[in-house]
Each structure stands twice: as structure tokens, then as C-alpha cells.
Design an enzyme around this catalytic site. Structure first.
Site, PDB file in Angstrom:
ATOM      1  N   HIS A  19      50.115 -15.805 -41.089  1.00  0.00           N
ATOM      2  CA  HIS A  19      51.191 -16.581 -40.449  1.00  0.00           C
ATOM      3  C   HIS A  19      50.647 -17.690 -39.571  1.00  0.00           C
ATOM      4  O   HIS A  19      49.511 -17.609 -39.088  1.00  0.00           O
ATOM      5  CB  HIS A  19      52.052 -15.672 -39.551  1.00  0.00           C
ATOM      6  CG  HIS A  19      52.905 -14.714 -40.297  1.00  0.00           C
ATOM      7  ND1 HIS A  19      54.186 -14.995 -40.683  1.00  0.00           N
ATOM      8  CD2 HIS A  19      52.649 -13.454 -40.741  1.00  0.00           C
ATOM      9  CE1 HIS A  19      54.690 -13.956 -41.320  1.00  0.00           C
ATOM     10  NE2 HIS A  19      53.776 -12.998 -41.376  1.00  0.00           N
ATOM     11  N   HIS A  37      55.297  -5.684 -46.597  1.00  0.00           N
ATOM     12  CA  HIS A  37      56.439  -6.440 -46.056  1.00  0.00           C
ATOM     13  C   HIS A  37      56.878  -7.541 -47.016  1.00  0.00           C
ATOM     14  O   HIS A  37      56.055  -8.178 -47.675  1.00  0.00           O
ATOM     15  CB  HIS A  37      56.086  -7.040 -44.691  1.00  0.00           C
ATOM     16  CG  HIS A  37      56.053  -6.011 -43.593  1.00  0.00           C
ATOM     17  ND1 HIS A  37      55.329  -6.164 -42.448  1.00  0.00           N
ATOM     18  CD2 HIS A  37      56.681  -4.808 -43.492  1.00  0.00           C
ATOM     19  CE1 HIS A  37      55.496  -5.099 -41.670  1.00  0.00           C
ATOM     20  NE2 HIS A  37      56.305  -4.263 -42.288  1.00  0.00           N
ATOM     21  N   HIS A  92      49.890  -6.166 -47.693  1.00  0.00           N
ATOM     22  CA  HIS A  92      50.770  -5.082 -47.211  1.00  0.00           C
ATOM     23  C   HIS A  92      52.177  -5.270 -47.752  1.00  0.00           C
ATOM     24  O   HIS A  92      52.496  -6.292 -48.345  1.00  0.00           O
ATOM     25  CB  HIS A  92      50.730  -4.962 -45.690  1.00  0.00           C
ATOM     26  CG  HIS A  92      51.351  -6.095 -44.931  1.00  0.00           C
ATOM     27  ND1 HIS A  92      50.834  -7.372 -44.931  1.00  0.00           N
ATOM     28  CD2 HIS A  92      52.450  -6.142 -44.134  1.00  0.00           C
ATOM     29  CE1 HIS A  92      51.582  -8.149 -44.160  1.00  0.00           C
ATOM     30  NE2 HIS A  92      52.580  -7.441 -43.673  1.00  0.00           N
ATOM     31  N   ASP A 101      57.893 -10.520 -46.703  1.00  0.00           N
ATOM     32  CA  ASP A 101      57.381 -11.895 -46.575  1.00  0.00           C
ATOM     33  C   ASP A 101      55.956 -12.035 -47.126  1.00  0.00           C
ATOM     34  O   ASP A 101      55.378 -13.120 -47.075  1.00  0.00           O
ATOM     35  CB  ASP A 101      57.466 -12.389 -45.116  1.00  0.00           C
ATOM     36  CG  ASP A 101      56.621 -11.583 -44.152  1.00  0.00           C
ATOM     37  OD1 ASP A 101      56.709 -10.343 -44.183  1.00  0.00           O
ATOM     38  OD2 ASP A 101      55.864 -12.196 -43.373  1.00  0.00           O
ATOM     39  N   HIS A 102      55.399 -10.938 -47.682  1.00  0.00           N
ATOM     40  CA  HIS A 102      54.088 -11.003 -48.329  1.00  0.00           C
ATOM     41  C   HIS A 102      54.145 -10.667 -49.825  1.00  0.00           C
ATOM     42  O   HIS A 102      53.177 -10.900 -50.541  1.00  0.00           O
ATOM     43  CB  HIS A 102      53.091 -10.095 -47.600  1.00  0.00           C
ATOM     44  CG  HIS A 102      52.888 -10.516 -46.173  1.00  0.00           C
ATOM     45  ND1 HIS A 102      51.792 -11.228 -45.758  1.00  0.00           N
ATOM     46  CD2 HIS A 102      53.704 -10.395 -45.094  1.00  0.00           C
ATOM     47  CE1 HIS A 102      51.936 -11.519 -44.457  1.00  0.00           C
ATOM     48  NE2 HIS A 102      53.083 -11.020 -44.046  1.00  0.00           N
ATOM     49  N   ASP A 105      48.565  -9.518 -41.815  1.00  0.00           N
ATOM     50  CA  ASP A 105      49.127  -9.393 -40.465  1.00  0.00           C
ATOM     51  C   ASP A 105      48.342  -8.373 -39.630  1.00  0.00           C
ATOM     52  O   ASP A 105      48.903  -7.699 -38.759  1.00  0.00           O
ATOM     53  CB  ASP A 105      50.606  -8.986 -40.533  1.00  0.00           C
ATOM     54  CG  ASP A 105      51.477 -10.059 -41.180  1.00  0.00           C
ATOM     55  OD1 ASP A 105      50.983 -11.170 -41.440  1.00  0.00           O
ATOM     56  OD2 ASP A 105      52.667  -9.780 -41.418  1.00  0.00           O
ATOM     57  N   HIS A 117      49.571  -2.644 -38.187  1.00  0.00           N
ATOM     58  CA  HIS A 117      50.831  -3.354 -38.457  1.00  0.00           C
ATOM     59  C   HIS A 117      51.682  -2.512 -39.412  1.00  0.00           C
ATOM     60  O   HIS A 117      52.860  -2.272 -39.189  1.00  0.00           O
ATOM     61  CB  HIS A 117      50.484  -4.718 -39.048  1.00  0.00           C
ATOM     62  CG  HIS A 117      51.636  -5.574 -39.440  1.00  0.00           C
ATOM     63  ND1 HIS A 117      52.474  -6.158 -38.522  1.00  0.00           N
ATOM     64  CD2 HIS A 117      52.089  -5.973 -40.646  1.00  0.00           C
ATOM     65  CE1 HIS A 117      53.399  -6.878 -39.165  1.00  0.00           C
ATOM     66  NE2 HIS A 117      53.186  -6.773 -40.459  1.00  0.00           N
TER      67      HIS A 117
HETATM   68 FE    FE Z   1      54.164 -11.070 -42.244  1.00  0.00          FE
HETATM   69 ZN    ZN Z   2      53.962  -8.002 -42.088  1.00  0.00          ZN
END
Ligand code: FE
Ligand code: ZN
Length: 255
Positions: A171, A58, A56, A60-61, A133, A114
Site C-alpha cells: 500500500h 484480503h 494474503h 484488496d490483494h 501488509d 496482519h
Molecule cells: Fe491490503
Molecule cells: Zn491486508
């Protein structure tokens, strides 16, 4: 021959994963929170990255995707629905897409909730599912874009995979997730055992992922909205599963 799996801690609490086919040498990474630890893991094993799979949009990915692409020349794959907000995709995927890592066919599963364009990657022969996530060990991602009904349906789909499938999520949230689970099912024996296992893993600095789907089905409350004890704990004995799920997600936000 099953693919080899490597779990790579990134940033503060993210995970990336490598999957490697020893015969063809093909190697994929799932999500790129940062490039450094992934390049180090590849170098350590002498593997060449062929594919970057994104769950996805975001940051942090995906933050390390361009650095990793530049360093390795790997192809980048992600959801067609989110192509406008992902790094440029070499392959834009839908649930109908087919691709392979080595000889293993990979299935794309839409898991909105999410984010709306979130996808999971299922490797049926190796018994792996990369959930980002969406389904997480002991919990599920927050609803930033989708609805509780969407997330509930997404987790129901994932729950249909074989119970020995290893769930590889994005995570290290298991400790807090299972503490919340214990408020709903303090007497659940599988949950008590899993919390002890998670505590032992964390105290020795080890990841609590991947985890078998069968364990998740017994311990993750977001897969257990249909269980009478869970409904009763929420004061919703007669409510339908989707409403119970939505209430659980709301309460977890302020846990
Ligand atoms: Fe994340
Ligand atoms: Zn995420």
C-alpha cells in the site's frame, strides 16, 4: 541477471508488482487488487504472465486473481495455510517450498500478524522482498488476526535480510506511517530526510515504494523497538522490545 521490477498502482492505494526474467520470459505478479492495470502493464511490455503470487487473503490483494488467471493461464501460488480462503492454488506454499522465476530461486517467508497465513516472497539474487501488509514502508499492517508478538517476530525475520534489499509492500501508506514515526523520533535525521523524500515523491504523483531495507531499519519505528530513544518516547525505557512493539502498534491504531 537481476529480474526486472515494475510497480503498478491499483485501486486507491494498493500496489501490485511484476517481476520479469528477460532470458526465459517468465513473468510473475505479486498480488492482484484488480486485473485491469496488471493486464495493461503486461500488454505495454509484450510480457506473458506465468505466475500469480499471493501474499494474503484480503480482497484488496486477490480480487482480480480469477480474471487474470482466465486472461493469461498463469499458475496461482499462495500459502498452504490459507488455501481454504484463497482462490484455488496450483501450488500451495510453505516456508519449505522451492520455486523459481526464470533462473532465480524464490524463498517463502511466513510473516503472520496482519493475517495468520500471510507470507512474503524473497528473491535473493535480485534483492527483492514482497511483503504485502506485513512490513510496510515506514510501518506495518494492522493486527487483524495475529498477535503483536507474531508481527514483531515476522518483522524481525524480514529485518535479517541484506540491508540493500528492496522492500516492495502492498500500500501507499508512507506519509501517514512516517508522520507517526516522527512523533516517536522527532530528532532522527534519517527519518527527517526520508519524510522529505516521501513528500517530494507524493507531490509528483510517484510511489514511495520500493524502499531499501536499510532505510526502513533507520526510519520505521516497527523495526526500532530496541532503540533506547524509541522506548523512552513511549515511556517504556525498561520494557522489553516485544512489549514496546505492541504498545507502538496500539498507539498507531488511533493515530
Ligand atoms: Fe491490503
Ligand atoms: Zn491486508
Amino acid at each position: 541477471m537481476p529480474l526486472e521490477l515494475v510497480t503498478i498502482p491499483c485501486l486507491t492505494d494498493n500496489y501490485a508488482y511484476l517481476v520479469h526474467d528477460g532470458i526465459s520470459g517468465q513473468t510473475a505478479v505479486v498480488d492482484v487488487p484488480e486485473a485491469g492495470p496488471i493486464l495493461a502493464a503486461l500488454n505495454l511490455r509484450g510480457w506473458t504472465l506465468s505466475d500469480i503470487l499471493i501474499t494474503h487473503h484480503h480482497s484488496d490483494h486477490i480480487a482480480g486473481v480469477e480474471e487474470l488467471r482466465a486472461a493469461t493461464g498463469a499458475m496461482v501460488l499462495g500459502a498452504a495455510a490459507d488455501a481454504h480462503r484463497l482462490p484455488p492454488l496450483d501450488h500451495a506454499l510453505t516456508e519449505a517450498s522451492h520455486f523459481a522465476i526464470g533462473a532465480e530461486g524464490v524463498r517463502v517467508i511466513d510473516v503472520p500478524g496482519h493475517t495468520v497465513g500471510h507470507i512474503a516472497y524473497h528473491f535473493p539474487d535480485s534483492g527483492l522482498v514482497f511483503t504485502g501488509d506485513s512490513l510496510m514502508a515506514g510501518g506495518c499492517g494492522r493486527l487483524f488476526e495475529g498477535t503483536a508478538a507474531q508481527m514483531h517476530a515476522s518483522l524481525q525475520k524480514l529485518s535479517l535480510l541484506p540491508p540493500d534489499t528492496l522492500v516492495c509492500s502492498g500500500h501507499e501508506y508512507s506519509t501517514a506511517n512516517l508522520a507517526f514515526a516522527a512523533t516517536l523520533e522527532p530528532g532522527n535525521g534519517a527519518l527527517i530526510s526520508r519524510r522529505a523524500e516521501v513528500a517530494a515523491l507524493r507531490s509528483s504523483g510517484k510511489p514511495t515504494v520500493p524502499v531499501r531495507l536499510g532505510v526502513e531499519q533507520q526510519t520505521n519505528p516497527f523495526l526500532r523497538a530496541m532503540v533506547p530513544a524509541v522506548k523512552a518516547a513511549l515511556g517504556m525505557a525498561d520494557a522489553d522490545d516485544a512489549r514496546v512493539f505492541a504498545e507502538m502498534r496500539t498507539r498507531k491504531n488511533s493515530f
